[in-house]
Write an enzyme that holds these catalytic residues in place. Structure first.
Site: not given
Ligand code: OKP
Ligand code: ZN
Length: 342
Positions: A159, A195, A197, A284
């Site tokens: 990210h 991933d 996300h 994930d």
């Molecule tokens: C990081 B990676 C809730 C909001 C945020 C962020 C996810 C980040 C994922 N607490 N959630 O891509 O696994």
């Molecule tokens: Zn993620």
């Protein structure tokens, strides 16, 4: 397969994050890497090495000096202000606001972040710096002739953009390693981000370039973090037009849908003529992940590794997300074993 790992990740341990209006303990915690390391040992995947130190130069190929200086110095500034607890941003230069760089610590923190999900603690810089060196060390192993290597990075990186932290990420380990391949003479690198996300940081870093093909399979941003990037119509720009492939999938997707998307990504990588692959390895996508909505099961990760191996290319695996702590090790190492045994 060689694994690269640094204990320095323990130096980064945020206390809490915002979820559904509540402050809850950070999902991105040290036990994540501990479970993966334990599984690497249990399965006797191969030797485990500490990182070499390649210094700041390879980080500066991806992140600006101003950003790195800010990140490295932020904790000391927070302490000088008698700050209590983690350093967390709360104001961002969103639409209608300017993109000036204020002088205040929190103003600058907002400027250099896109969410409140990347707490800075006393050891965050050192942990993130070492994670980047772990990625570079695994990259060097492949540059030196290894067919594959595993960079057990923590904190994750996908990210993080050139001048932005967020989503648990500070330095983009995968992008730094991809750039190192290019700087050492390779001309075509493919990144496969598996991933859950979307890797918005990685996409933005390489969006206008054709020497890195970015491919990503992820939860549809219309409904999922990071919300503001990762759509299928983002194809790249300028000389990078056609070198960005987003495969957003609906919540609930299992291996049938996910595996088909992997096939699409792999065919694009093969057509590109990649010389080397960097896999942003988040697990994930697991059915029991506490913050994600896909339905992959542990044996699916063996299939994932097997399909990636069929590309027949040198492959660098860089650890990203995965929050079902006990299963992260099983699932991540399943990808590596599926690759290795193919
Ligand atoms: C990081 B990676 C809730 C909001 C945020 C962020 C996810 C980040 C994922 N607490 N959630 O891509 O696994
Ligand atoms: Zn993620």
């Amino acid at each position: 397969m060689l694994t690269y790992y640094s204990d320095d990740h323990h130096l980064h341990h945020g206390s809490c994050e915002l979820m559904d209006g509540q402050l809850v303990p950070c999902f991105e915690k040290p036990q994540r890497a501990e479970h993966v390391l334990a599984r690497v040992k249990e399965r006797q995947l191969g030797a485990i090495h500490g990182p070499s130190d390649f210094g700041r130069a390879p980080l500066l190929r991806i992140h600006s000096a101003a950003y790195l200086d800010f990140f490295e110095g932020a904790w000391a500034r927070w302490q000088a202000e008698q700050g209590q607890g983690d350093l967390l941003p709360y104001t961002w230069p969103a639409r209608t606001l300017s993109e000036r760089l204020p002088s205040s610590l929190h103003g600058q923190l907002g400027y250099y972040s896109f969410d409140a999900g990347a707490p800075i603690t006393a050891g965050t810089w050192q942990a993130a710096y070492s994670a980047a060196q772990v990625a570079l060390s695994a990259q060097a192993a492949i540059a030196g002739g290894a067919h594959s290597a595993f960079a057990l990075c923590r904190p994750p990186g996908h990210h993080a953009a050139g001048e932005l932290m967020g989503g648990y990420c500070y330095l983009n380990n995968a992008a730094i390693a991809a750039q190192a391949f290019l700087d050492q003479g390779r001309t075509k690198v493919a990144i496969l981000d598996v991933d859950y996300h979307h890797g918005n940081g990685t996409q933005s870093i390489f969006y206008a370039r054709n020497d890195v093909l970015f491919t990503s399979i992820h939860g549809d941003p219309v409904a999922e973090f990071p919300f503001f990037l990762g759509y299928a119509d983002e194809l790249g720009e300028g000389s990078g037009a056609g070198y960005n492939l987003n495969l957003p999938l609906a919540a609930g997707s299992g291996w049938d849908v996910w595996g088909a998307a992997l096939e699409t990504a792999c065919q694009r990588i093969a057509a590109y003529g990649a010389e080397v692959i960097v896999v942003s390895l988040g697990v994930d996508t697991f059915k029991n992940d506490p913050i994600s909505q896909f339905k992959l099961d542990s044996p699916d990760y063996l299939r994932m590794g097997q399909r990636i191996a069929a590309l027949g290319l040198p492959t660098l695996f860089v650890m990203e997300g995965g929050y079902a702590v006990a299963e992260i090790g099983i699932n991540a190492v399943n990808v590596l074993e599926g690759f290795q045994n193919a």
